[in-house]
Design an enzyme around this catalytic site. Structure first.
Site, PDB file in Angstrom:
ATOM      1  CE1 TYR A 103      32.362  51.746  79.988  1.00 23.15           C
ATOM      2  CE2 TYR A 103      33.191  53.599  81.253  1.00 23.15           C
ATOM      3  CZ  TYR A 103      33.394  52.606  80.319  1.00 23.15           C
ATOM      4  OH  TYR A 103      34.615  52.472  79.707  1.00 23.15           O
ATOM      5  NE  ARG A 117      31.221  46.595  89.760  1.00 23.92           N
ATOM      6  CZ  ARG A 117      31.660  46.128  90.887  1.00 23.92           C
ATOM      7  NH1 ARG A 117      31.650  44.817  91.115  1.00 23.92           N
ATOM      8  NH2 ARG A 117      32.122  46.946  91.807  1.00 23.92           N
ATOM      9  CG  ASN A 126      33.729  46.402  70.569  1.00 24.58           C
ATOM     10  OD1 ASN A 126      33.338  45.634  69.699  1.00 24.58           O
ATOM     11  ND2 ASN A 126      33.980  47.681  70.339  1.00 24.58           N
ATOM     12  CB  CYS A 134      33.610  50.261  73.018  1.00 25.04           C
ATOM     13  SG  CYS A 134      35.245  49.927  72.356  1.00 25.04           S
ATOM     14  CG  HIS A 135      35.514  55.504  70.151  1.00 26.95           C
ATOM     15  ND1 HIS A 135      35.101  54.597  69.187  1.00 26.95           N
ATOM     16  CD2 HIS A 135      35.151  56.725  69.704  1.00 26.95           C
ATOM     17  CE1 HIS A 135      34.527  55.258  68.197  1.00 26.95           C
ATOM     18  NE2 HIS A 135      34.542  56.550  68.481  1.00 26.95           N
ATOM     19  CD  GLU A 161      33.467  59.444  67.000  1.00 29.86           C
ATOM     20  OE1 GLU A 161      32.839  59.545  68.093  1.00 29.86           O
ATOM     21  OE2 GLU A 161      33.803  58.344  66.520  1.00 29.86           O
TER      22      GLU A 161
END
Length: 163
Positions: A103, A117, A126, A134-135, A161
């Site tokens: 993050y 944050r 999302n 976002c994963h 992936e």
């Protein structure tokens, strides 16, 4: 227009208009998924639509699960929010498969290193999962963190992936 397809991670629904994917995720509940779409964009779904983008998105999801993990990045997506969040979603689309970021790194790539944050909030809000990946964002300690569709699916996507 919406379509739901079967994937190894469960049903995956795509909601699209003539121009772009507006929402997507591992659910067969199109109505609940539609609630994630910003009201300005939701209004566009009232117009008659072709299924060109929905077909393109469906093909990209099938290609992703067949091994082409870059396929979803070719599909147009549109989401609405404030300037930071919209920029953050575009930044997420640049995170390469197999190279998840923290993050903190995501916040830095989004141009606001102190906004960890806010970066996490962009992931949480999302609406276009997989197409806006976002994963691929992890906690600073490398653990998975949350995911709207569950950490088992997040783990499955990251494992796919990594191959």
């Amino acid at each position: 227009m919406h379509t739901t397809i079967d994937t190894p991670d469960g049903p995956f629904t795509i909601i699209a208009d003539d121009r772009s994917v507006l929402a997507s995720g591992w659910t067969s509940d199109a109505a609940a998924l539609g609630e994630l779409i910003h009201p300005q964009l939701r209004a566009r779904l009232q117009s008659p639509a072709t299924d060109r983008v929905a077909r393109q998105a469906e093909q990209a999801v099938r290609a992703y699960y067949a091994g082409d993990v870059d396929a979803p990045s070719t599909v147009p997506v549109q989401q609405r929010s404030g300037p930071y969040r919209e920029h953050a979603w575009e930044t997420l689309r640049l995170v390469e498969p197999g190279t998840p970021v923290s993050y903190a790194e995501f916040a830095q790539r989004s141009g606001s290193p102190a906004a960890v944050r806010a970066a996490a909030g962009a992931c949480a809000k999302n609406a276009a999962a997989l197409f806006v990946p976002c994963h691929r964002v992890l906690r600073t300690d490398g653990t998975l963190g949350g995911f709207r569709y569950g950490v088992d699916i997040k783990r499955s996507l990251l494992d796919r992936e990594r191959r």
